[in-house]
Design an enzyme around this catalytic site. Structure first.
Site, PDB file in Angstrom:
ATOM      1  N   SER A  37       0.857  -1.191   0.000  1.00 34.67           N
ATOM      2  CA  SER A  37       0.000   0.000   0.000  1.00 34.67           C
ATOM      3  C   SER A  37       0.896   1.246   0.000  1.00 34.67           C
ATOM      4  O   SER A  37       2.128   1.125   0.007  1.00 34.67           O
ATOM      5  CB  SER A  37      -0.915  -0.013   1.217  1.00 34.67           C
ATOM      6  N   PRO A 214       8.155  -9.198  -7.602  1.00 35.36           N
ATOM      7  CA  PRO A 214       6.903  -8.878  -6.887  1.00 35.36           C
ATOM      8  C   PRO A 214       5.839  -8.309  -7.838  1.00 35.36           C
ATOM      9  O   PRO A 214       4.654  -8.624  -7.685  1.00 35.36           O
ATOM     10  CB  PRO A 214       7.340  -7.826  -5.856  1.00 35.36           C
ATOM     11  N   CYS A 405     -11.217  26.620  12.273  1.00 37.31           N
ATOM     12  CA  CYS A 405     -12.261  25.835  12.939  1.00 37.31           C
ATOM     13  C   CYS A 405     -12.006  25.778  14.445  1.00 37.31           C
ATOM     14  O   CYS A 405     -12.213  26.772  15.125  1.00 37.31           O
ATOM     15  CB  CYS A 405     -12.382  24.463  12.288  1.00 37.31           C
ATOM     16  N   GLY A 407      -9.361  26.118  15.784  1.00 35.23           N
ATOM     17  CA  GLY A 407      -8.409  27.221  15.983  1.00 35.23           C
ATOM     18  C   GLY A 407      -9.127  28.526  16.283  1.00 35.23           C
ATOM     19  O   GLY A 407      -8.737  29.279  17.174  1.00 35.23           O
ATOM     20  N   HIS A 531     -13.091  25.776   6.794  1.00 37.58           N
ATOM     21  CA  HIS A 531     -11.771  25.223   6.425  1.00 37.58           C
ATOM     22  C   HIS A 531     -11.335  25.757   5.059  1.00 37.58           C
ATOM     23  O   HIS A 531     -11.648  25.151   4.034  1.00 37.58           O
ATOM     24  CB  HIS A 531     -11.850  23.694   6.344  1.00 37.58           C
ATOM     25  N   GLU A 533      -8.544  25.594   3.719  1.00 37.20           N
ATOM     26  CA  GLU A 533      -7.535  24.707   3.109  1.00 37.20           C
ATOM     27  C   GLU A 533      -8.133  23.738   2.091  1.00 37.20           C
ATOM     28  O   GLU A 533      -7.459  23.336   1.145  1.00 37.20           O
ATOM     29  CB  GLU A 533      -6.758  23.935   4.185  1.00 37.20           C
TER      30      GLU A 533
HETATM   31  N1  GLN Z   1     -14.400  20.276  17.580  1.00 33.87           N
HETATM   32  C1  GLN Z   1     -14.880  21.493  17.028  1.00 33.87           C
HETATM   33  C2  GLN Z   1     -16.337  21.403  16.618  1.00 33.87           C
HETATM   34  O1  GLN Z   1     -16.862  20.342  16.436  1.00 33.87           O
HETATM   35  C3  GLN Z   1     -14.043  21.948  15.865  1.00 33.87           C
HETATM   36  C4  GLN Z   1     -14.069  21.034  14.674  1.00 33.87           C
HETATM   37  C5  GLN Z   1     -12.979  21.278  13.683  1.00 33.87           C
HETATM   38  O2  GLN Z   1     -11.937  21.860  13.979  1.00 33.87           O
HETATM   39  N2  GLN Z   1     -13.143  20.778  12.474  1.00 33.87           N
HETATM   40  O3  GLN Z   1     -16.989  22.400  16.480  1.00 33.87           O
END
Ligand code: GLN
Length: 558
Positions: A37, A214, A405, A407, A531, A533
Site C-alpha cells: 500500500s 513482486p 475551525c 483554531g 476550512h 484549506e
Molecule cells: N471540535 C470542534 C467542533 O466540532 C471543531 C471542529 C474542527 O476543527 N473541524 O466544532
C-alpha cells in the site's frame, strides 16, 4: 417451432454483451495497486487526470475504499490521515483532496464510495423488499451496487472517469471491487475501459538491482481474478534499466511502451510532468481508442513548479496541532501553504508544534523565530490548553495567526479568558458546565445522537462586513467555504467581543452564525469557523493563506 425461436433468442441474449447506455461514450480507467500500500495511487490518478484534462477531456476521479466505515469521518486521522470535505458536504478520503488540487475541479458525494456505503444501500433495499424474495449475495448484489456507483458519474457527462481502487490486489476486502472491475471491463467492451496497475520495483542494495518479481506476482494475482493490466506504472527509487523494462513487458503481457516509470521525486507536483515525458497520456488514449492531437498544456503547472522551486523569500510558520507526529493529518493545510507560497515566490517552512506539551513556561522557546502561526482544526480536549497558550502568545506578541475551525474557537476562549476576564470561559465541547460557554453547541446539533455524517458539513455562504480585513483579503462580500463542526461561537457574546476589539466580521446570512473573527490593532489575527484549506488548488491558491504568508513576510523575526 416457437420454443425453438425463443431458445435461440435467449441464447443470443445471454451471449451478447449487455450494452451500456450513456449519452456520451464515457471511458473508464481503473487504477489498482500491487505489492504494497502507500504507493501513491491517488497522486498517479490525479496526475493522469490533469494530463487528460489539459488535453481537453472532461475528467473526474473517484476513489473506492474497501473499509466498512460509511465514510472516513469517524476515522482517527492517525489511522487514515485527514478527512477531506467536499463542497456538497461529503466526508471523504484525503485522496479526493489531491484530485481537487490537481484538477482544480470539485468532487462530490459520488466521488468516494466505501464498502460501508455499498452494504448500507444493499441492506436498505433488502429491508424494503426490493429484491423480491431473492437471496441477497456478494455476487451479484454487492458487485451490481459497486458497478452502479462507478457508472453513476457518467450521468454528469464526463468523457473519462478514473476510478482508484483502494487497498492492494489480493486483499480479501478488495475482492468484490476487483470482480466488479472485471465485469465492467467485459460489459463495456473493447477500448472503453482499461486497467492501470501501480506497482513497486524494490531496489536490492546488496546486488544493486531493481527486482521485477513482486510486480510479476501482483499482475498474475490480478489475472487470477480475470483482469489483465493494460499499463504498469512502476514506483521505483532508480531509473528502470532496459532489460528490466523488457522483462516486465514480457512477463506481465503489456506493451513495452506501456511500462511507465514513476521514480521518487522531490515533490508530488512533479509527477504529471514526469509521466508526460514518457507519453503516459498518449498510451492511455491509445488504449481507450481516443483520438486527440492536442498536447497537454502544462504551461501554468510548470510555472507553478518554477516559482515553487525558486523562492525569493522564506517564512517559517508554526503549525500548532495535536496530530503533529503525522503530517497526513493536516494534509490540505500543508498543501495550501505550498500553493500560496509558490504564487508569492515564498518558501513556507512549517514548524510542527505539538500542543499537548505547550505551556506558558516553554512558549517563548517554542515559538522563537516564528514569522507566523496557524492553530489547526481538531476534536476533543487533548492539547487544548496548549493551543490557548499559542493564541495568547500570538495575540500579545503581534505574530500573524490564522485559526481554523477549532483554531478560531480557541482564539475565542483565549480572548474571553484573558481580555474579557472570564477565567473559566470554555467551549462546552471541553467543559459542559462552563459558566461562560463562549463556544456552544449549534442548535441543530442538540438532538444529534449519531456521530457519523451529522456535523455541519459542506459549503455555506458567509457575508463579510465591509471595511474588514477579511473583506479586503477576499475582495468580495459573499464567500462560500466548507465546514465541518458541531460547535460555534455563542452569539450572545457577539457585542461584547466586538466592543473589546475581536470583531465578528463574517456571518452566515440566514442563521447569523459567526463564521469569522478578526482582532483590531494586530497585523493579522484571524479565526475562521470554516476550512479554507479544502479549497486551495495549484491553479487557485487560497487568498487567506496568501494573506497569512504576506503578513508573516512583513513580520520576519530573527
Ligand atoms: N471540535 C470542534 C467542533 O466540532 C471543531 C471542529 C474542527 O476543527 N473541524 O466544532
Amino acid at each position: 417451432m416457437d420454443t425453438l425461436i425463443c431458445l435461440v433468442i435467449q441464447i443470443r441474449l445471454t451471449l451478447h454483451k449487455p450494452i451500456v447506455m450513456s449519452k456520451k461514450n464515457t471511458k473508464y480507467i481503473f487504477v489498482t495497486g500491487g505489492v504494497t500500500s502507500s504507493l501513491g495511487k491517488g497522486i498517479v490518478s490525479a496526475s493522469l487526470g490533469l494530463l487528460l484534462k489539459s488535453r481537453g477531456f472532461n475528467v473526474t476521479i473517484q476513489k473506492l475504499d474497501p473499509y466498512i466505515n460509511i465514510d472516513p469521518g469517524t476515522l482517527n486521522p492517525y489511522e487514515h490521515g485527514e478527512c477531506y470535505v467536499t463542497e456538497d458536504g461529503a466526508e471523504t478520503d484525503l485522496d479526493l483532496g489531491h484530485y481537487e488540487r490537481f484538477l482544480d475541479s470539485a468532487t462530490s458525494q459520488n466521488n468516494n464510495v466505501t464498502t460501508g456505503k455499498i452494504y448500507q444501500t444493499v441492506i436498505e433495499k433488502e429491508r424494503k423488499g426490493d429484491f423480491l424474495g431473492k437471496t441477497v449475495q456478494v455476487i451479484p448484489h454487492i458487485t451490481n451496487e459497486i458497478k452502479r456507483r462507478i457508472k453513476i458519474l457518467a450521468k454528469q457527462n464526463y468523457d473519462i472517469i478514473i476510478t482508484e481502487i483502494g487497498g492492494t490486489v489480493g486483499d480479501i476486502e478488495s475482492l468484490p471491487y476487483i470482480e466488479s472491475v472485471r465485469q465492467l471491463k467485459w460489459e463495456l467492451g473493447e477500448n472503453n475501459s482499461m486497467v492501470i496497475h501501480l506497482t513497486l520495483l524494490p531496489y536490492l542494495a546488496a546486488s544493486g538491482e531493481l527486482k521485477t518479481k513482486p510486480s510479476q506476482h501482483s499482475v498474475r494475482q490480478l489475472m487470477e481474478s480475470g483482469i489483465q493490466a493494460d499499463v504498469l506504472v512502476c514506483r521505483t527509487e532508480h531509473k528502470i534499466p532496459k532489460e528490466q523494462r523488457a522483462k516486465l513487458a514480457q512477463f506481465c503481457n503489456v506493451a513495452l511502451e506501456n511500462v511507465i516509470e514513476c521514480k521518487d521525486l522531490e515533490t508530488i507536483y512533479e509527477v504529471p510532468i514526469y509521466l508526460q515525458k514518457q507519453d503516459f497520456d498518449d498510451v492511455v488514449l491509445k488504449e481507450l481508442d481516443l483520438k486527440n492531437d492536442k498536447e497537454a498544456d502544462l504551461k501554468d503547472w510548470k510555472n507553478f513548479l518554477k516559482r515553487y522551486r525558486n523562492p525569493k523569500k522564506s517564512v517559517e510558520i508554526g503549525l500548532v496541532g495535536k496530530y503533529v507526529s503525522l503530517q497526513d493529518s493536516y494534509k490540505s493545510i500543508a498543501e495550501a501553504f505550498i500553493h500560496a507560497g509558490a504564487d508569492l515566490e515564498t518558501e513556507v517552512r512549517i514548524r510542527w508544534i505539538y500542543s499537548g506539551e505547550l505551556t506558558e513556561e516553554n512558549a517563548e522557546e517554542t515559538f522563537a523565530g516564528l514569522d507566523g502561526m496557524l492553530i489547526a482544526p481538531g476534536f476533543g480536549d487533548r492539547g487544548i490548553e496548549g493551543k490557548i497558550t499559542a493564541a495568547k502568545y500570538a495575540r500579545e506578541n503581534k505574530i500573524p495567526l490564522l485559526g481554523i475551525c477549532l483554531g478560531m474557537q480557541i482564539m475565542t476562549i483565549e480572548f474571553a479568558r484573558n481580555v474579557l476576564g472570564y477565567k473559566k470561559a470554555n467551549s462546552v465541547e471541553f467543559d459542559t458546565g462552563t459558566p461562560e460557554p463562549v463556544i456552544s453547541l449549534m442548535e441543530e446539533q442538540k438532538n444529534v445522537v449519531h456521530k457519523g455524517g451529522t456535523m455541519r458539513l459542506g459549503a455555506w455562504k458567509c457575508a463579510l462586513k465591509p471595511n474588514t480585513a477579511l473583506m479586503e483579503i477576499y475582495g468580495s462580500r459573499n464567500i462560500f467555504e466548507r465546514h465541518r463542526h458541531r460547535y460555534e461561537f455563542n452569539s450572545e457574546y457577539k457585542e461584547e467581543f466586538e466592543r473589546n476589539g475581536l470583531l465578528p466580521s463574517g456571518l452566515n446570512p440566514e442563521t447569523g452564525l459567526v463564521e469569522t473573527l478578526e482582532l483590531k490593532d494586530h497585523p493579522f489575527y484571524i479565526g475562521v469557523q470554516y476550512h479554507p484549506e479544502y479549497k486551495s488548488t495549484v491553479a487557485t491558491p487560497h487568498p487567506l493563506f496568501e494573506a497569512l504568508i504576506k503578513a508573516a513576510s512583513q513580520n520576519r523575526r530573527p
